[in-house]
Design a protein around this motif. Structure first.
Motif, PDB file in Angstrom:
ATOM      1  N   ALA A 180       0.821  -1.211   0.000  1.00  0.00           N
ATOM      2  CA  ALA A 180       0.000   0.000   0.000  1.00  0.00           C
ATOM      3  C   ALA A 180       0.854   1.260   0.000  1.00  0.00           C
ATOM      4  O   ALA A 180       0.578   2.220  -0.731  1.00  0.00           O
ATOM      5  N   HIS A 181       1.910   1.275   0.809  1.00  0.00           N
ATOM      6  CA  HIS A 181       2.774   2.458   0.857  1.00  0.00           C
ATOM      7  C   HIS A 181       3.649   2.558  -0.397  1.00  0.00           C
ATOM      8  O   HIS A 181       3.991   3.657  -0.830  1.00  0.00           O
ATOM      9  N   GLN A 182       4.008   1.422  -0.993  1.00  0.00           N
ATOM     10  CA  GLN A 182       4.707   1.466  -2.290  1.00  0.00           C
ATOM     11  C   GLN A 182       3.810   2.103  -3.348  1.00  0.00           C
ATOM     12  O   GLN A 182       4.256   2.913  -4.166  1.00  0.00           O
ATOM     13  N   GLN A 183       2.531   1.729  -3.337  1.00  0.00           N
ATOM     14  CA  GLN A 183       1.586   2.292  -4.300  1.00  0.00           C
ATOM     15  C   GLN A 183       1.386   3.786  -4.064  1.00  0.00           C
ATOM     16  O   GLN A 183       1.286   4.562  -5.019  1.00  0.00           O
ATOM     17  N   ALA A 184       1.360   4.201  -2.799  1.00  0.00           N
ATOM     18  CA  ALA A 184       1.218   5.623  -2.496  1.00  0.00           C
ATOM     19  C   ALA A 184       2.429   6.403  -2.992  1.00  0.00           C
ATOM     20  O   ALA A 184       2.292   7.485  -3.587  1.00  0.00           O
ATOM     21  N   LEU A 226       8.225   9.565 -28.217  1.00  0.00           N
ATOM     22  CA  LEU A 226       9.063   8.618 -27.493  1.00  0.00           C
ATOM     23  C   LEU A 226       8.271   8.088 -26.298  1.00  0.00           C
ATOM     24  O   LEU A 226       8.029   8.827 -25.341  1.00  0.00           O
ATOM     25  N   PRO A 227       7.842   6.816 -26.324  1.00  0.00           N
ATOM     26  CA  PRO A 227       7.080   6.266 -25.200  1.00  0.00           C
ATOM     27  C   PRO A 227       7.960   6.095 -23.965  1.00  0.00           C
ATOM     28  O   PRO A 227       9.083   5.603 -24.058  1.00  0.00           O
ATOM     29  N   VAL A 228       7.435   6.509 -22.821  1.00  0.00           N
ATOM     30  CA  VAL A 228       8.084   6.266 -21.532  1.00  0.00           C
ATOM     31  C   VAL A 228       7.213   5.269 -20.781  1.00  0.00           C
ATOM     32  O   VAL A 228       6.100   5.585 -20.370  1.00  0.00           O
ATOM     33  N   VAL A 229       7.708   4.050 -20.641  1.00  0.00           N
ATOM     34  CA  VAL A 229       6.937   2.938 -20.093  1.00  0.00           C
ATOM     35  C   VAL A 229       7.371   2.664 -18.662  1.00  0.00           C
ATOM     36  O   VAL A 229       8.561   2.733 -18.333  1.00  0.00           O
ATOM     37  N   ASN A 230       6.412   2.363 -17.817  1.00  0.00           N
ATOM     38  CA  ASN A 230       6.714   1.929 -16.461  1.00  0.00           C
ATOM     39  C   ASN A 230       5.619   0.976 -16.019  1.00  0.00           C
ATOM     40  O   ASN A 230       4.522   0.965 -16.591  1.00  0.00           O
ATOM     41  N   GLU A 231       5.928   0.181 -15.005  1.00  0.00           N
ATOM     42  CA  GLU A 231       4.877  -0.636 -14.411  1.00  0.00           C
ATOM     43  C   GLU A 231       3.918   0.284 -13.664  1.00  0.00           C
ATOM     44  O   GLU A 231       4.333   1.260 -13.036  1.00  0.00           O
ATOM     45  N   ASN A 232       2.636  -0.007 -13.749  1.00  0.00           N
ATOM     46  CA  ASN A 232       1.639   0.805 -13.059  1.00  0.00           C
ATOM     47  C   ASN A 232       1.588   0.386 -11.593  1.00  0.00           C
ATOM     48  O   ASN A 232       0.677  -0.312 -11.152  1.00  0.00           O
ATOM     49  N   ASP A 233       2.579   0.841 -10.832  1.00  0.00           N
ATOM     50  CA  ASP A 233       2.710   0.429  -9.437  1.00  0.00           C
ATOM     51  C   ASP A 233       1.568   0.913  -8.559  1.00  0.00           C
ATOM     52  O   ASP A 233       1.374   0.405  -7.453  1.00  0.00           O
ATOM     53  N   THR A 234       0.810   1.902  -9.018  1.00  0.00           N
ATOM     54  CA  THR A 234      -0.263   2.426  -8.170  1.00  0.00           C
ATOM     55  C   THR A 234      -1.421   1.457  -8.024  1.00  0.00           C
ATOM     56  O   THR A 234      -2.186   1.546  -7.062  1.00  0.00           O
ATOM     57  N   VAL A 235      -1.588   0.531  -8.978  1.00  0.00           N
ATOM     58  CA  VAL A 235      -2.712  -0.404  -8.911  1.00  0.00           C
ATOM     59  C   VAL A 235      -2.269  -1.864  -8.973  1.00  0.00           C
ATOM     60  O   VAL A 235      -3.063  -2.760  -8.687  1.00  0.00           O
ATOM     61  N   ALA A 236      -1.028  -2.136  -9.343  1.00  0.00           N
ATOM     62  CA  ALA A 236      -0.573  -3.519  -9.481  1.00  0.00           C
ATOM     63  C   ALA A 236      -0.526  -4.196  -8.118  1.00  0.00           C
ATOM     64  O   ALA A 236      -0.056  -3.632  -7.136  1.00  0.00           O
ATOM     65  N   THR A 237      -1.046  -5.411  -8.056  1.00  0.00           N
ATOM     66  CA  THR A 237      -0.961  -6.211  -6.842  1.00  0.00           C
ATOM     67  C   THR A 237       0.159  -7.223  -6.987  1.00  0.00           C
ATOM     68  O   THR A 237       0.721  -7.399  -8.061  1.00  0.00           O
ATOM     69  N   ASP A 238       0.490  -7.889  -5.890  1.00  0.00           N
ATOM     70  CA  ASP A 238       1.567  -8.877  -5.945  1.00  0.00           C
ATOM     71  C   ASP A 238       1.305  -9.935  -7.002  1.00  0.00           C
ATOM     72  O   ASP A 238       2.226 -10.447  -7.632  1.00  0.00           O
ATOM     73  N   GLU A 239       0.012 -10.273  -7.209  1.00  0.00           N
ATOM     74  CA  GLU A 239      -0.324 -11.347  -8.136  1.00  0.00           C
ATOM     75  C   GLU A 239      -0.134 -10.952  -9.597  1.00  0.00           C
ATOM     76  O   GLU A 239       0.036 -11.827 -10.447  1.00  0.00           O
ATOM     77  N   ILE A 240      -0.206  -9.640  -9.922  1.00  0.00           N
ATOM     78  CA  ILE A 240      -0.163  -9.236 -11.327  1.00  0.00           C
ATOM     79  C   ILE A 240       1.028  -8.341 -11.633  1.00  0.00           C
ATOM     80  O   ILE A 240       1.073  -7.705 -12.670  1.00  0.00           O
ATOM     81  N   ARG A 241       2.032  -8.316 -10.743  1.00  0.00           N
ATOM     82  CA  ARG A 241       3.174  -7.446 -10.970  1.00  0.00           C
ATOM     83  C   ARG A 241       4.192  -8.128 -11.872  1.00  0.00           C
ATOM     84  O   ARG A 241       4.354  -9.340 -11.871  1.00  0.00           O
ATOM     85  N   PHE A 242       4.908  -7.321 -12.655  1.00  0.00           N
ATOM     86  CA  PHE A 242       6.058  -7.835 -13.380  1.00  0.00           C
ATOM     87  C   PHE A 242       7.171  -8.162 -12.397  1.00  0.00           C
ATOM     88  O   PHE A 242       7.949  -9.069 -12.591  1.00  0.00           O
ATOM     89  N   GLY A 243       7.265  -7.370 -11.319  1.00  0.00           N
ATOM     90  CA  GLY A 243       8.287  -7.604 -10.307  1.00  0.00           C
ATOM     91  C   GLY A 243       9.490  -6.711 -10.462  1.00  0.00           C
ATOM     92  O   GLY A 243      10.092  -6.297  -9.485  1.00  0.00           O
ATOM     93  N   ASP A 244       9.887  -6.416 -11.657  1.00  0.00           N
ATOM     94  CA  ASP A 244      10.973  -5.478 -11.912  1.00  0.00           C
ATOM     95  C   ASP A 244      10.907  -5.061 -13.374  1.00  0.00           C
ATOM     96  O   ASP A 244      10.291  -5.730 -14.196  1.00  0.00           O
ATOM     97  N   ASN A 245      11.549  -3.946 -13.677  1.00  0.00           N
ATOM     98  CA  ASN A 245      11.444  -3.403 -15.028  1.00  0.00           C
ATOM     99  C   ASN A 245      12.403  -4.049 -16.019  1.00  0.00           C
ATOM    100  O   ASN A 245      12.320  -3.763 -17.216  1.00  0.00           O
ATOM    101  N   ASP A 246      13.302  -4.904 -15.576  1.00  0.00           N
ATOM    102  CA  ASP A 246      14.109  -5.668 -16.526  1.00  0.00           C
ATOM    103  C   ASP A 246      13.205  -6.622 -17.304  1.00  0.00           C
ATOM    104  O   ASP A 246      13.282  -6.714 -18.540  1.00  0.00           O
ATOM    105  N   ARG A 247      12.349  -7.336 -16.596  1.00  0.00           N
ATOM    106  CA  ARG A 247      11.407  -8.240 -17.261  1.00  0.00           C
ATOM    107  C   ARG A 247      10.440  -7.453 -18.147  1.00  0.00           C
ATOM    108  O   ARG A 247      10.122  -7.871 -19.260  1.00  0.00           O
ATOM    109  N   LEU A 248       9.961  -6.331 -17.636  1.00  0.00           N
ATOM    110  CA  LEU A 248       9.059  -5.497 -18.429  1.00  0.00           C
ATOM    111  C   LEU A 248       9.745  -5.019 -19.709  1.00  0.00           C
ATOM    112  O   LEU A 248       9.150  -5.022 -20.784  1.00  0.00           O
ATOM    113  N   ALA A 249      11.010  -4.630 -19.606  1.00  0.00           N
ATOM    114  CA  ALA A 249      11.746  -4.140 -20.780  1.00  0.00           C
ATOM    115  C   ALA A 249      11.894  -5.237 -21.826  1.00  0.00           C
ATOM    116  O   ALA A 249      11.766  -4.986 -23.031  1.00  0.00           O
ATOM    117  N   ALA A 250      12.172  -6.468 -21.391  1.00  0.00           N
ATOM    118  CA  ALA A 250      12.279  -7.579 -22.343  1.00  0.00           C
ATOM    119  C   ALA A 250      10.953  -7.819 -23.040  1.00  0.00           C
ATOM    120  O   ALA A 250      10.899  -8.078 -24.252  1.00  0.00           O
TER     121      ALA A 250
END
Length: 363
Positions: free
Chosen positions: A76-80, A136-160
């Motif tokens: 919750a505090h990570q999302q905040a 130029l797209p700037v991509v990030n994980e949507n940490d404000t709503v992502a839960t543990d079950e649907i997270r990429f976990g880190d942006n290295d995986r997201l970048a791949a």
């Protein structure tokens, strides 16, 4: 000065930068470091390269404004922190890229956005539209709503994953470490590995050294991302963010991972399948390819009991697994299978039919 007019398609690179490369020790954005990264990216754009930036830093950027001394442990505090930091991050990128006349667009993704067929195709089409418009797209994980079950976990995986989505030519992973080492780089005698041509060359390495504490990734996730991308035929370089200009210009630095697969070049319409029942593209029998596919899916997902009637999403298949499966299948058959088709198909067997009705995500 760059302009925002529609461009001809050129070489494509996905660049990922970690939190520690953009923030100060206190957790706020470091304007000087961010501007240096933007300058390097703008120079690459000036050479005619299309770029997608996958940027960490939202949570780290939100710490200082919220009076938090360290990255929170609870979700919750990570999302905040992400909610506050994401606005600061994209505002800073917008201002910095504007110095070069480059327009940016924010794309926030969760694991769900690329684990379902329709959303996967939507994400790809959005990125393609932005690139076609010179944004130029700037991509990030949507940490404000992502839960543990649907997270990429880190942006290295997201970048791949993004590199596969846009069929990039290369992936550049930037962090505070200047490459892959054969031991903890802080130890005397450790040696940087300049090139990697196969995963076996890295077997036995200790990749457990900790990072800065601001991010969620590490060297192990970078190597896994490199493995995924190189199977897609994408060249990968792991380098220090301080050497971003050199990495983007192709000058020797960091660790270069050579591609091991082939990139899919055909569109859905061009690869729309066979006219002869019982065969797939190239005249290969469907039963033969089904056997190859099942073997690959069983290996990648570690589920030995799969059958042709199984649905990839229902068995828990992920987007990164879909990339690896299609890369191996292309290498084995020469057929341009694409990950979105795997999600679009009701069964693994249907995935092989090249039915135009299940290829709408490629259009």
């Amino acid at each position: 000065m760059q302009t925002s007019q529609v461009r001809e398609q050129g070489p494509r690179a996905v660049v990922k930068v970690g939190s520690s490369s953009l923030t100060s020790a206190a957790g706020g954005l470091d304007a000087e470091r961010l501007d240096a990264l933007v300058d390097a990216l703008a120079a690459a754009r000036g050479r005619g390269e299309q770029l997608v930036l996958v940027s960490s830093g939202a949570i780290a950027a939100g710490l200082a404004p919220l009076g938090l001394a360290a990255r929170p442990e609870d979700l919750a505090h990570q999302q905040a922190a992400a909610s506050v930091g994401q606005g600061l991050l994209i505002a800073r990128y917008t201002a910095s890229f504007a110095r070069h006349g480059i327009r940016v667009g924010q794309v926030l993704l969760t694991g769900d956005d690329v684990a379902h067929a329709g959303r996967y195709g939507n994400a790809r089409r959005t990125l393609e539209a932005l690139l076609a418009l010179g944004v130029l797209p700037v991509v990030n994980e949507n940490d404000t709503v992502a839960t543990d079950e649907i997270r990429f976990g880190d942006n290295d995986r997201l970048a791949a994953l993004v590199a596969g989505l846009v069929r990039a030519d290369r992936l550049v992973l930037l962090s505070d470490v200047d490459g892959v080492y054969d031991a903890d780089p802080r130890l005397p005698g450790s040696r940087r590995i300049a090139e990697v041509r196969s995963p076996g060359e890295l077997s036995g390495l200790d990749l457990s050294s900790p990072g800065s504490g601001l991010g969620s990734g590490g060297m192990a996730t970078k190597i896994e991302a490199a493995r995924t991308a190189t199977e897609e035929g994408i060249t990968v370089r792991v380098a220090s963010a301080a050497r971003a200009a050199d990495a983007l210009a192709g000058r020797p630095c960091g660790t270069l991972f050579h591609p091991r697969g082939t990139r899919p070049e055909l569109s859905g319409a061009e690869a729309s399948g066979p006219a002869v029942p019982g065969t797939v593209a190239g005249g290969v029998t469907a039963s033969a390819v089904t056997a190859v596919l099942l073997g690959i899916v069983r290996d990648v997902t570690a589920r030995p009991g799969l059958t042709p009637a199984d649905n990839f999403h229902d068995i828990g298949g992920t987007s990164l697994q879909a990339m690896r499966i299609c890369a191996r299948l292309r290498k084995a058959t020469g057929i341009p299978f694409l990950p979105q088709d795997l999600f679009e198909s009701a069964t693994l067997e249907e995935f092989l039919t090249f039915d135009p009705d299940i290829r709408h995500a490629v259009a």
